[in-house]
Design a protein around this motif. Structure first.
Motif, PDB file in Angstrom:
ATOM      1  N   ARG A 142      -8.352  11.010   1.148  1.00 41.33           N
ATOM      2  CA  ARG A 142      -8.790  10.982   2.541  1.00 41.33           C
ATOM      3  C   ARG A 142      -8.270  12.195   3.296  1.00 41.33           C
ATOM      4  N   ARG A 166      -5.066   1.500 -11.062  1.00 41.10           N
ATOM      5  CA  ARG A 166      -5.050   2.901 -10.644  1.00 41.10           C
ATOM      6  C   ARG A 166      -3.786   3.581 -11.130  1.00 41.10           C
ATOM      7  N   ASN A 190       0.842  -1.188   0.000  1.00 42.50           N
ATOM      8  CA  ASN A 190       0.000   0.000   0.000  1.00 42.50           C
ATOM      9  C   ASN A 190       0.882   1.245   0.000  1.00 42.50           C
ATOM     10  N   LYS A 197     -13.777   8.001  -2.689  1.00 44.44           N
ATOM     11  CA  LYS A 197     -13.362   6.599  -2.650  1.00 44.44           C
ATOM     12  C   LYS A 197     -14.112   5.828  -3.732  1.00 44.44           C
ATOM     13  N   PRO A 198     -13.576   5.864  -4.999  1.00 44.60           N
ATOM     14  CA  PRO A 198     -12.271   6.379  -5.412  1.00 44.60           C
ATOM     15  C   PRO A 198     -12.382   7.800  -5.979  1.00 44.60           C
ATOM     16  N   ASN A 241      -7.405   6.516  -7.226  1.00 49.43           N
ATOM     17  CA  ASN A 241      -6.854   6.377  -5.884  1.00 49.43           C
ATOM     18  C   ASN A 241      -7.885   6.905  -4.880  1.00 49.43           C
ATOM     19  N   TRP A 242      -7.694   6.569  -3.603  1.00 53.57           N
ATOM     20  CA  TRP A 242      -8.566   7.094  -2.563  1.00 53.57           C
ATOM     21  C   TRP A 242      -8.049   8.446  -2.108  1.00 53.57           C
ATOM     22  N   TYR A 244      -9.919   9.176  10.671  1.00 53.97           N
ATOM     23  CA  TYR A 244      -9.793   9.184   9.218  1.00 53.97           C
ATOM     24  C   TYR A 244     -11.173   9.374   8.583  1.00 53.97           C
ATOM     25  N   ASP A 264     -13.066   9.601   4.716  1.00 52.78           N
ATOM     26  CA  ASP A 264     -12.970   9.426   3.268  1.00 52.78           C
ATOM     27  C   ASP A 264     -13.592  10.622   2.564  1.00 52.78           C
TER      28      ASP A 264
END
Length: 903
Positions: free
Chosen positions: A698, A755, A662, A715-716, A695-696, A710, A712
């Motif tokens: 955040r 991605r 990741n 997403k995505p 990509n995400w 955290y 979001d």
């Protein structure tokens, strides 16, 4: 001399404690009790006395054949007062062929990979265990003392004064001694150089106070996980890779950039040791290494292969059945303070080992080292030593008929969590599959009103190991209405205790279940603390209760009733919906009630959206950080383009092309500190220039306690061009004084090829919606003067009459709360039946009960020195208590008996 060419720690399958047998019932099963409180199967409760100290055994229960969990209450005198402490002891019969002790290390049995005690027990199949040796909290997580597992020396003891170790020989006899390491490496030409240790991290030696790795040679095996051998050693290494007893690589004045292979070892040298390597070693040369332990007291050498296990510790605590002189200073471990403690020892006949933990939590006050010594001698320890304590103290055990070890008690960490530690001492069973001995009802012993819980019937064999009872059909019932059987499980109905029973044929098993009431709660709160006050508002309001016993539990929605002030609202399935706002109300409250206990109020108020950052004049640094280290990029404030060309934006460029796993690209606000956001923020909006990377995206916030939150954002990230993203923060759990730390992109390892690995996103106009807490929605600015015995007061120099005068009683001033709230804002309610006063002002809700010193402030139970009183039919409250809760300053003039309140 012992030759060790590969000292890798090996785990064997025989450790697994999950021995199961499928059984069915055709008739009567003899159910035999296996735990004890009072008198019974194990005989009478034992008491041990030592002067004013007393250790009373509360219960004992088999963990497996040869191992029991004993629970004690230890009473001692501390600062002139009698104190009761809970202590837990795992007693292991070293003569039992089916149980043994071994060292539990970090993840996958390697050092430098700290792990919780429960994690180590699960990974290795231990049925019980405690935390082990001391280690540096800022280091790599390597035990300071020696470690032997199944005859293999994993780490050597550090050169530190007064540090003892506990060991068990292959014949099952225990010993506690102080050991030092002795070893050497020999070339094929017969030249020898001493080894100073195995798998050790850097430290300062004693008593000479020198760097551990200076001019020394160490050996590192595959039991050492980290590529730093060691980290921060203050020396430049020369390293030699050996496989199959043959040198494969020599790296002069530089570390070999790799982990130690499973079939070899690495010699790490500096100074004179490095010179020896440079002058006498070459690739292809054969080497022999040997090492052993030596008793500092007797000088006797000890081959690690003669040991089942060895674990290091700290000072000797008990010798010859009596408290010993401390062999090492106890100042650095707060030896005179009452904290959680861990220790190990053995009986005079060498038959039993004792794994000991003194609890420090809401139920127990911990022990000093001197108290621990006395407790150990009281329960029969002949020789014992101190292990790591404080936040590291952890014990796990496998309850009878269960499959895994669980926490024996709540740790002393603030949230009761387990600290990742360097190693632990585990208990293992090798008993064969046995025959069914008994049944046990398994499930929660305490539940909430409205909570539905499933219970199961479990069994154990004649070795006290679990048996699979899935083939047993049972009928269930409860002996009263505190719980009800739903046909599949039990549901809590009202506070109290109930006995639930499973019946199969003529066999049955029972357990006691307590349904917790409001009196059992310490606090009741939701992650949602603020919400906008407007019709149609809908927010999630999950409620969490902290119990007096220390546990934290989620409260089922059906267990709660709700009260609303300033609005009409409803709660369904844990979601609060505002139906209408009362005329003129600027603030409203939603308060959950559990069996009469009130929660921290959810405050709803008029809200406003405000720009928090538009990057035109950012007065703090914004920087880039990538993980793993191969991730590169740039976070910078630049001039916008297109319709943003007249304004500045934050641009985050990223490159995920290198590295594995990741990947993360962060834009960090104000270094690692973050920037404060408005208190009570219920929503966040941000303009984002997307790159359709998938990509995400955040945001990371930090609460005042340092815990990350955290959220979001996308997403995505599946759009290009500018777009305004809005996210709900009501259920995020943000606390007052929270900060925004990072905006960042996440590129997950799974599906990484789908991605974009490189790209750029930009941000602008970060806004937060937060409540307006001024005027009559919070404490108003005012100055109020009252005089004891006078039925009047002045508010900002304007005099007005009151119908009851302030009262001075036993050095405490009591006032009618109505007039304080009229002056500073807020409202109060009087419940004549419960004699309860509820005070609401801004985000503060205070509940006081006449004649009771206990009160609740924002859903948390508190204790006061005094309680509200009734005089001439009117309730008066302690002024100091209320003023402190509301944030009002109080000044007392003794001569005139006047009270000045100001905010």
């Amino acid at each position: 001399m012992v030759v060790r060419k590969d000292a890798k720690l090996v785990r064997v399958a025989v450790r697994s404690g999950k021995k199961l047998a499928i059984v069915t019932l055709a008739g009567l099963i003899w159910i035999q009790p296996v735990w004890h409180v009072g008198t019974g199967w194990f005989g009478p409760v034992s008491s041990a006395h030592a002067a004013s100290e007393q250790a009373v055994k509360l219960s004992e229960e088999y963990i497996t054949s040869g191992a029991k969990l004993l629970k004690y209450q230890y009473t001692t005198t501390r600062s002139g007062k009698s104190v009761k402490v809970l202590a837990d002891v795992i007693q292991v019969d070293l003569t039992n062929p089916y149980v043994h002790l071994d060292v539990m290390t970090g993840k996958e049995g390697q050092v430098t990979t700290r792990q919780s005690v429960q994690g180590m027990a699960r990974e290795t199949g231990a049925v019980a265990g405690i935390n082990g040796d001391f280690f540096s909290m800022t280091g790599q997580g390597v035990a300071l003392g020696g470690t032997v597992s199944q005859g293999t020396l994993v780490t050597s003891p550090s050169q530190l004064t007064g540090m003892y170790a506990f060991a068990v020989r292959n014949d099952g006899t225990p010993l506690i001694d102080r050991f030092e390491f002795q070893g050497s490496v020999m070339t094929d030409s017969g030249l020898v150089f001493p080894l100073s240790g195995i798998n050790q991290e850097a430290y300062i030696t004693e008593p000479d106070k020198s760097y551990s790795h200076a001019n020394k040679m160490y050996i590192y095996t595959s039991a050492w996980k980290s590529e730093d051998r060691p980290k921060d050693s203050s020396t430049t290494p020369t390293e030699v890779l050996v496989q199959g007893d043959v040198i494969q690589q020599i790296s002069i004045q530089a570390a070999i950039p790799a982990q130690v292979p499973s079939d070899g070892y690495i010699l790490r040298a500096h100074g004179a040791a490095a010179d020896f390597i440079a002058a006498n070693m070459y690739v292809g040369q054969r080497l022999d290494t040997s090492y052993r332990l030596r008793s500092v007291a007797s000088g006797q050498e000890l081959d690690p292969a003669e040991l089942k296990m060895l674990i290091g510790g700290h000072t000797l605590l008990v010798d010859q059945g009596k408290p010993s002189t401390f062999t090492r200073s106890i100042t650095s471990i707060s030896g005179s303070s009452a904290v959680a403690r861990t220790a190990v020892g053995y009986s005079k006949d060498g038959k039993y080992a004792y794994l000991i933990a003194a609890e420090k939590n809401s139920n127990s006050s911990g022990m000093t080292l001197a108290e621990l010594q006395k407790f150990m001698t009281a329960i029969g320890v002949w020789r014992g030593l101190n292990l790591d304590g404080g936040g590291s103290t952890t014990m796990v055990d496998r309850p009878l008929a269960e499959n895994e070890a669980t926490l024996t008690f709540r740790t002393s960490n603030g949230d009761g969590s387990q600290r990742a530690v360097a190693n632990g001492l585990g208990v293992y069973t090798t008993a064969p599959q046995g025959t069914l001995k008994g049944l046990k009802v398994s499930g929660e012993s305490s539940i909430l009103i409205g909570q539905t819980v499933t219970y199961s019937l479990k069994g154990y064999d004649n070795y006290y190991n679990p048996v699979d009872t899935s083939g047993i059909q049972a009928a269930w019932k409860a002996d009263n209405g505190n719980v009800s059987w739903t046909g599949a499980d039990f549901k809590g109905v009202k506070a109290g205790t109930s006995q639930i029973t499973a019946v199969s044929g003529e066999a049955k098993a029972s357990m006691s279940v307590t349904v917790l009431g409001g009196k059992d709660l310490d606090s009741l709160s939701s992650t949602t603390t603020y919400a906008p006050l407007e019709a149609g508002t809908s927010v999630s309001v999950p409620m969490t209760a902290k119990l007096k016993e220390g546990r934290t539990v989620e409260v089922p929605a059906e267990s709660l009733t709700w009260e609303f002030k300033g609005m009409k609202a409803s709660v369904s399935d844990g979601v609060l919906t505002v139906q209408s706002v009362n005329p003129g109300a600027k603030v409203a409250y939603a308060t959950a009630k559990y069996d009469g206990f009130s929660s921290t109020p959810i405050v709803l108020s008029t809200s406003v959206e405000q720009i928090w950052e538009n990057f035109e004049n950012a007065a703090y640094p914004i920087s880039f950080k990538g993980l793993p280290v191969e991730t590169t990029g740039l976070a910078s404030i630049v001039q916008g383009t297109g319709d943003r060309q007249s304004s500045k934006v934050l641009q985050l460029d990223y490159d995920f092309s290198n590295g594995v796993g990741n990947k993360f690209a962060y834009a960090e606000f104000n270094g690692t500190a973050g920037q404060s956001i408005p208190d009570g923020s219920t929503a966040m909006s941000i303009d984002v220039l997307g790159d359709s990377s998938l990509n995400w995206l955040r945001a990371e916030f930090a609460n005042p306690d340092g815990k990350a939150v955290y959220v979001d954002l996308a997403k995505p990230l599946n759009f290009s061009g500018w777009k305004t993203l809005t996210v709900d923060l009501t259920a995020a759990g943000l606390k007052p004084s929270a900060k925004l730390k990072r905006l960042y992109l996440v590129n997950l390892e799974e599906g990484q090829d789908e991605r974009a690995l490189m790209g750029s996103v930009s941000f602008d106009n970060i806004k937060f919606t937060s409540p307006v807490m001024d005027g009559d929605t919070g404490v108003q600015s005012a100055k109020v003067v009252m005089t004891v015995g006078q039925k009047s007061l002045t508010v900002n120099d304007k005099k007005q009459t009151i119908d009851v005068a302030p009262l001075l009683k036993d050095d405490t001033t009591y006032v009618p709360i109505k007039y304080v709230l009229d002056s500073f804002g807020g409202q109060s309610e009087w419940n004549s039946t419960a004699k309860k006063i509820t005070v609401m002002s801004g985000s503060t809700v205070l509940e006081l009960t006449v004649g009771k010193k206990e009160f609740t402030l924002n859903g948390a139970r508190k204790q006061s020195a005094v309680s509200p009183i009734i005089v001439d039919g009117r309730a008066l409250v302690p002024l100091r208590l209320v003023s402190e809760a509301l944030g009002i300053d109080v000044k007392w003039e003794k001569k005139t008996k006047s009270i000045t309140l100001e905010s």
